[in-house]
Design an enzyme around this catalytic site. Structure first.
Site, PDB file in Angstrom:
ATOM      1  N   LYS A 113       0.820  -1.217   0.000  1.00 40.57           N
ATOM      2  CA  LYS A 113       0.000   0.000   0.000  1.00 40.57           C
ATOM      3  C   LYS A 113       0.851   1.263   0.000  1.00 40.57           C
ATOM      4  O   LYS A 113       0.455   2.279  -0.563  1.00 40.57           O
ATOM      5  CB  LYS A 113      -0.948   0.016   1.207  1.00 40.57           C
ATOM      6  N   LYS A 196      -8.999 -10.451 -10.762  1.00 38.44           N
ATOM      7  CA  LYS A 196     -10.104 -10.487  -9.798  1.00 38.44           C
ATOM      8  C   LYS A 196     -11.213  -9.510 -10.155  1.00 38.44           C
ATOM      9  O   LYS A 196     -10.962  -8.455 -10.718  1.00 38.44           O
ATOM     10  CB  LYS A 196      -9.579 -10.115  -8.399  1.00 38.44           C
ATOM     11  N   LYS A 199     -13.920  -3.441  -7.759  1.00 39.12           N
ATOM     12  CA  LYS A 199     -14.770  -2.253  -7.796  1.00 39.12           C
ATOM     13  C   LYS A 199     -14.122  -1.148  -8.609  1.00 39.12           C
ATOM     14  O   LYS A 199     -14.784  -0.204  -9.030  1.00 39.12           O
ATOM     15  CB  LYS A 199     -15.046  -1.754  -6.379  1.00 39.12           C
TER      16      LYS A 199
END
Ligand code: TRP
Length: 333
Positions: A113, A196, A199
């Site tokens: 991240k 995957k 969103k």
């Protein structure tokens, strides 16, 4: 008799989709039958990276509404948003003084991240796992359902529990067990079976959103990428056919059956037969969730009242635990 106490958390992200439902939410619903269950929308974790305040509020309510619409029943589970229960942050501070830099330096999620510009990551992002440990341990939870990607954080939680106990010579915190979601439930992109369902993908046709209308669900499945071959009788026959495999996996997830059993039913048939059956099933399961979610979001006062009530119930468990921690640590109370 319950099998123990479950705690789990979910980030307040918008655009919840079929992958979220089959991956985590459906498991959370099922666990209500056997465990005492505490579920939390982790808004404190959300701000470890920049958030738009209005968007964060909206996403927090959306996730809560989605959980309720999916079957997290306020009579069976405690459901609330993290920032409403101050004991999470308080215990996280104590854990910041138990966990070692060396332990946190090993966390792969932080490395991912933070990316290349680690100097610019927030201190909160670095300390994310100690807050997660506090989420779990402030309820003395015994089991934690999580995805594979959170396993390392759960190991750290166990290390923190043990280190706290040994630092203060007590047998206070349990070492919670992970309940890892089955990887078979990994839902892939409808247009590319090797990535995957997400969103954030630019094309909406790559995913089924939980708020999609029945027509939209049917259309997306109709347009999902496949191949010209009929379905094989055995799972091995899907090894090189990621898109076909994904659709079979989705069917299995939605119907609660094994992939092999679904495949046996459709062996020898083409997608012209399989896709309409899948669309019917997806509409049957997803459309009512979307409808209920929309209803809940339209009655904000009622939704907020449910979250209020959840926060009260959560605090009733967390407050006495934190009180004991304060005594153990040596704070004048
Ligand atoms: N880190 C988890 C995730 O991104 C969310 C989370 C926060 C969590 N606190 C938790 C999960 C405690 C389980 C238990 O998925």
């Amino acid at each position: 008799m319950t099998k123990g106490r479950i705690f789990s958390g979910v980030q307040p992200t918008g655009n919840l989709h079929l992958g979220n439902y089959l991956g985590a939410i459906r498991n959370w619903v099922a666990l209500q039958a056997d465990f005492e269950t505490i579920y939390c929308v982790v808004d404190l974790h959300a701000i470890t990276v920049p958030q738009d305040p209005a968007r964060l509020q909206q996403a927090t309510r959306e996730v809560a509404a989605c959980l309720i619409a999916s079957g997290i029943a306020p009579q069976k589970s405690i459901l609330f948003n993290q920032s409403r229960v101050p004991q999470h942050a308080e215990l996280a501070w104590v854990f910041n003084c138990v966990a070692r830099l060396g332990w946190l330096n090993r966390m792969t999620q932080f490395k991912e991240k933070a990316g290349k510009n680690r100097e610019n990551a927030t201190v909160g992002l670095y300390a994310y796992p100690t807050l997660m440990a506090a989420d779990i341990l402030v309820y003395l939870a015994t089991h934690v359902p999580v995805g594979e990607d959170q396993k390392q954080h759960l190991e750290l939680t166990r290390d923190i529990a043990l280190a706290f106990n040994s630092m203060f010579g007590v047998d206070f915190f349990p070492t919670p067990e992970p309940l890892i979601y089955k990887t078979a439930a990994r839902v892939m992109n409808l247009r590319d079976g090797s990535s995957k369902m997400s969103k954030s993908d630019d094309s909406d046709f790559t995913r089924i959103n939980l708020t999609d209308s029945s027509e939209m669900i049917a259309q997306k499945i109709k347009k999902a990428k496949t191949d010209p071959e009929p379905l094989p009788a055995e799972m091995a026959g899907l090894a090189e056919r990621p898109e076909a495999r994904n659709l079979i996996g989705i069917y299995a997830g939605l119907s609660g059956r094994e992939e092999a059993a679904v495949l046996a039913d459709f062996a020898g048939q083409g997608f012209g037969k399989f896709k309409p059956a899948l669309a019917d099933l997806a509409i049957e399961v997803i459309a009512p969730i979307g409808a209920r979610m929309t209803e809940l979001l339209e009655d904000r006062a009622e939704l907020d009242r449910l979250l209020d009530h959840g926060a009260e119930q959560a605090a009733a468990i967390a407050a006495p635990v934190l009180d004991e921690v304060k005594q153990i640590v040596g704070f004048v109370r």
